[in-house]
Design a protein around this motif. Structure first.
Motif, PDB file in Angstrom:
ATOM      1  N   ALA A 123      37.824  39.068  41.915  1.00  0.00           N
ATOM      2  CA  ALA A 123      37.386  40.317  42.552  1.00  0.00           C
ATOM      3  C   ALA A 123      37.740  40.300  44.034  1.00  0.00           C
ATOM      4  O   ALA A 123      37.521  39.306  44.725  1.00  0.00           O
ATOM      5  CB  ALA A 123      35.883  40.507  42.375  1.00  0.00           C
ATOM      6  N   ARG A 124      38.261  41.414  44.517  1.00  0.00           N
ATOM      7  CA  ARG A 124      38.664  41.500  45.916  1.00  0.00           C
ATOM      8  C   ARG A 124      37.474  41.799  46.816  1.00  0.00           C
ATOM      9  O   ARG A 124      36.688  42.706  46.549  1.00  0.00           O
ATOM     10  CB  ARG A 124      39.730  42.579  46.107  1.00  0.00           C
ATOM     11  CG  ARG A 124      40.150  42.757  47.571  1.00  0.00           C
ATOM     12  CD  ARG A 124      41.169  43.847  47.733  1.00  0.00           C
ATOM     13  NE  ARG A 124      42.472  43.438  47.246  1.00  0.00           N
ATOM     14  CZ  ARG A 124      43.534  44.236  47.202  1.00  0.00           C
ATOM     15  NH1 ARG A 124      43.419  45.498  47.599  1.00  0.00           N
ATOM     16  NH2 ARG A 124      44.689  43.799  46.761  1.00  0.00           N
ATOM     17  N   ILE A 125      37.383  41.037  47.893  1.00  0.00           N
ATOM     18  CA  ILE A 125      36.405  41.304  48.947  1.00  0.00           C
ATOM     19  C   ILE A 125      36.993  42.263  49.959  1.00  0.00           C
ATOM     20  O   ILE A 125      36.362  43.246  50.364  1.00  0.00           O
ATOM     21  CB  ILE A 125      35.995  40.003  49.656  1.00  0.00           C
ATOM     22  CG1 ILE A 125      35.429  38.987  48.670  1.00  0.00           C
ATOM     23  CG2 ILE A 125      35.009  40.282  50.794  1.00  0.00           C
ATOM     24  CD1 ILE A 125      35.362  37.580  49.228  1.00  0.00           C
TER      25      ILE A 125
ATOM     26  N   GLU B 260      49.099  39.051  50.095  1.00  0.00           N
ATOM     27  CA  GLU B 260      49.315  40.303  49.359  1.00  0.00           C
ATOM     28  C   GLU B 260      48.050  40.794  48.669  1.00  0.00           C
ATOM     29  O   GLU B 260      47.724  41.980  48.718  1.00  0.00           O
ATOM     30  CB  GLU B 260      50.415  40.109  48.320  1.00  0.00           C
ATOM     31  CG  GLU B 260      50.731  41.366  47.528  1.00  0.00           C
ATOM     32  CD  GLU B 260      51.842  41.152  46.520  1.00  0.00           C
ATOM     33  OE1 GLU B 260      52.026  42.029  45.655  1.00  0.00           O
ATOM     34  OE2 GLU B 260      52.516  40.113  46.596  1.00  0.00           O
ATOM     35  N   ARG B 261      47.307  39.887  48.039  1.00  0.00           N
ATOM     36  CA  ARG B 261      46.148  40.276  47.240  1.00  0.00           C
ATOM     37  C   ARG B 261      44.844  40.275  48.036  1.00  0.00           C
ATOM     38  O   ARG B 261      43.819  40.707  47.531  1.00  0.00           O
ATOM     39  CB  ARG B 261      46.016  39.343  46.033  1.00  0.00           C
ATOM     40  CG  ARG B 261      47.264  39.291  45.162  1.00  0.00           C
ATOM     41  CD  ARG B 261      47.500  40.587  44.424  1.00  0.00           C
ATOM     42  NE  ARG B 261      46.478  40.819  43.427  1.00  0.00           N
ATOM     43  CZ  ARG B 261      46.477  40.285  42.217  1.00  0.00           C
ATOM     44  NH1 ARG B 261      47.463  39.476  41.851  1.00  0.00           N
ATOM     45  NH2 ARG B 261      45.507  40.554  41.369  1.00  0.00           N
ATOM     46  N   GLY B 262      44.868  39.759  49.246  1.00  0.00           N
ATOM     47  CA  GLY B 262      43.696  39.797  50.101  1.00  0.00           C
ATOM     48  C   GLY B 262      42.758  38.621  49.896  1.00  0.00           C
ATOM     49  O   GLY B 262      43.147  37.553  49.427  1.00  0.00           O
ATOM     50  N   PHE B 263      41.500  38.845  50.246  1.00  0.00           N
ATOM     51  CA  PHE B 263      40.462  37.818  50.175  1.00  0.00           C
ATOM     52  C   PHE B 263      39.604  38.102  48.946  1.00  0.00           C
ATOM     53  O   PHE B 263      39.101  39.218  48.777  1.00  0.00           O
ATOM     54  CB  PHE B 263      39.621  37.831  51.452  1.00  0.00           C
ATOM     55  CG  PHE B 263      40.429  37.523  52.679  1.00  0.00           C
ATOM     56  CD1 PHE B 263      40.565  36.224  53.141  1.00  0.00           C
ATOM     57  CD2 PHE B 263      41.088  38.541  53.360  1.00  0.00           C
ATOM     58  CE1 PHE B 263      41.331  35.937  54.261  1.00  0.00           C
ATOM     59  CE2 PHE B 263      41.858  38.269  54.486  1.00  0.00           C
ATOM     60  CZ  PHE B 263      41.975  36.961  54.934  1.00  0.00           C
ATOM     61  N   THR B 264      39.430  37.093  48.107  1.00  0.00           N
ATOM     62  CA  THR B 264      38.830  37.323  46.796  1.00  0.00           C
ATOM     63  C   THR B 264      37.734  36.306  46.484  1.00  0.00           C
ATOM     64  O   THR B 264      37.630  35.260  47.121  1.00  0.00           O
ATOM     65  CB  THR B 264      39.906  37.257  45.689  1.00  0.00           C
ATOM     66  OG1 THR B 264      40.610  35.999  45.794  1.00  0.00           O
ATOM     67  CG2 THR B 264      40.890  38.406  45.829  1.00  0.00           C
ATOM     68  N   ASN B 265      36.951  36.634  45.468  1.00  0.00           N
ATOM     69  CA  ASN B 265      35.867  35.763  45.027  1.00  0.00           C
ATOM     70  C   ASN B 265      35.661  35.967  43.531  1.00  0.00           C
ATOM     71  O   ASN B 265      35.991  37.024  42.990  1.00  0.00           O
ATOM     72  CB  ASN B 265      34.570  36.070  45.787  1.00  0.00           C
ATOM     73  CG  ASN B 265      33.606  34.908  45.782  1.00  0.00           C
ATOM     74  OD1 ASN B 265      33.898  33.849  46.332  1.00  0.00           O
ATOM     75  ND2 ASN B 265      32.445  35.088  45.179  1.00  0.00           N
ATOM     76  N   ALA B 266      35.103  34.964  42.875  1.00  0.00           N
ATOM     77  CA  ALA B 266      34.962  35.027  41.425  1.00  0.00           C
ATOM     78  C   ALA B 266      33.696  35.736  40.967  1.00  0.00           C
ATOM     79  O   ALA B 266      33.655  36.265  39.863  1.00  0.00           O
ATOM     80  CB  ALA B 266      34.998  33.605  40.846  1.00  0.00           C
TER      81      ALA B 266
END
Length: 265
Positions: free
Chosen positions: A230-232, A191-197
């Motif tokens: 943060a979303r990539i 749902e939220r996708g691929f993310t990184n800090a």
């Protein structure tokens, strides 16, 4: 399910805290097996306990935490899932064809991919934001390597991973039309996708996506279900996820329904 702050904990939540008190850290799969419930249920339990400041959520599981000094860590250490990363990297490397222009993101799994690139490949142009990857490919007979430029990132989860970040890290990428970008991330969620800090890294990763016709994400199962700050990209932005074979069928189905093809290494 969330409960009032001072209400008694359900038995399953008590058992999770007891396990963490003994082990200090536990993966979702470990807790799922120990308690006889699904990984989805365990993640919901961990989210509820985190809201009550009773544990620390980390990539792939949770850590014990003292409520008086709660602080969310960035991630599980980068040496986790080493064997899985090597298999993921090898499978991703087998997808590269002679004559292609590819982008390799900075990360331990993309480094494993770089080291697994077959020597029979010819005329492959590789653009990377990782100094480690650039050095690893220096002697590859069929690869030409170019680095993105930018500032050397001095801090991070893995002190041995040397990557280039803004300013100026995206200038070269703006001029490229690559065949494929191979990326890493901290979190994978249907749902939220691929993310990184790290926001600087996210900026570079998004530039890599924009510079490529196709995107492949590399990530072990420990990242699935975790959402970083943060979303990539959304699931539909990523053509393929290469993960390890122990990823749960429910997670795989959710990601494929959301638009990402999943390959198991």
């Amino acid at each position: 399910m969330d409960y009032p702050q001072n209400s008694p904990l359900p038995y399953r939540h008590q058992r999770i805290l007891e396990i963490l008190d003994t082990e200090r850290m536990a993966e979702v799969g470990q807790l799922s097996d120990a308690l006889g419930v699904s990984a989805v249920t365990i993640r919901s339990d961990l989210d509820s306990l985190e809201k009550r400041l009773l544990l620390r959520r980390v990539r792939g599981g949770a850590m014990a935490a003292k409520p008086a000094r709660f602080e969310r860590p960035v991630d599980v250490p980068s040496h986790s899932f080493t064997e899985e990363k090597e298999r993921i990297g090898a499978l991703a490397a087998s997808m590269v064809r002679s004559g292609e222009t590819i982008i390799l993101d900075a990360g331990t799994t993309t480094l494993a991919m770089a080291m697994a690139l077959p020597e029979h490949l010819r005329d492959v142009m590789i653009i990377t934001s990782s100094l480690d990857i650039a050095i690893a490919l220096e002697t590859h007979p069929g690869a030409s390597v170019m680095v993105t430029g930018g500032k050397l990132k001095k801090t991070g989860r893995n002190p041995h991973s040397r990557s280039l970040v803004p300013p100026f890290a995206g200038l070269l990428l703006e001029q490229l039309n690559a065949d494929c970008a191979y990326l890493c991330c901290a979190g994978i969620d249907a749902e939220r996708g691929f993310t990184n800090a790290h926001l600087e890294e996210v900026e570079v990763k998004r530039a890599m996506l924009a510079a490529s016709r196709r995107a492949v994400m590399l990530g072990d199962r420990g990242k699935i279900g975790h959402v970083a700050g943060a979303r990539i990209a959304t699931a539909r932005d990523i053509h393929t996820l290469v993960t390890d074979r122990k990823a749960t069928p429910a997670d795989i189905a959710a990601l494929e329904t959301a638009g990402t093809k999943v390959l198991l290494a």
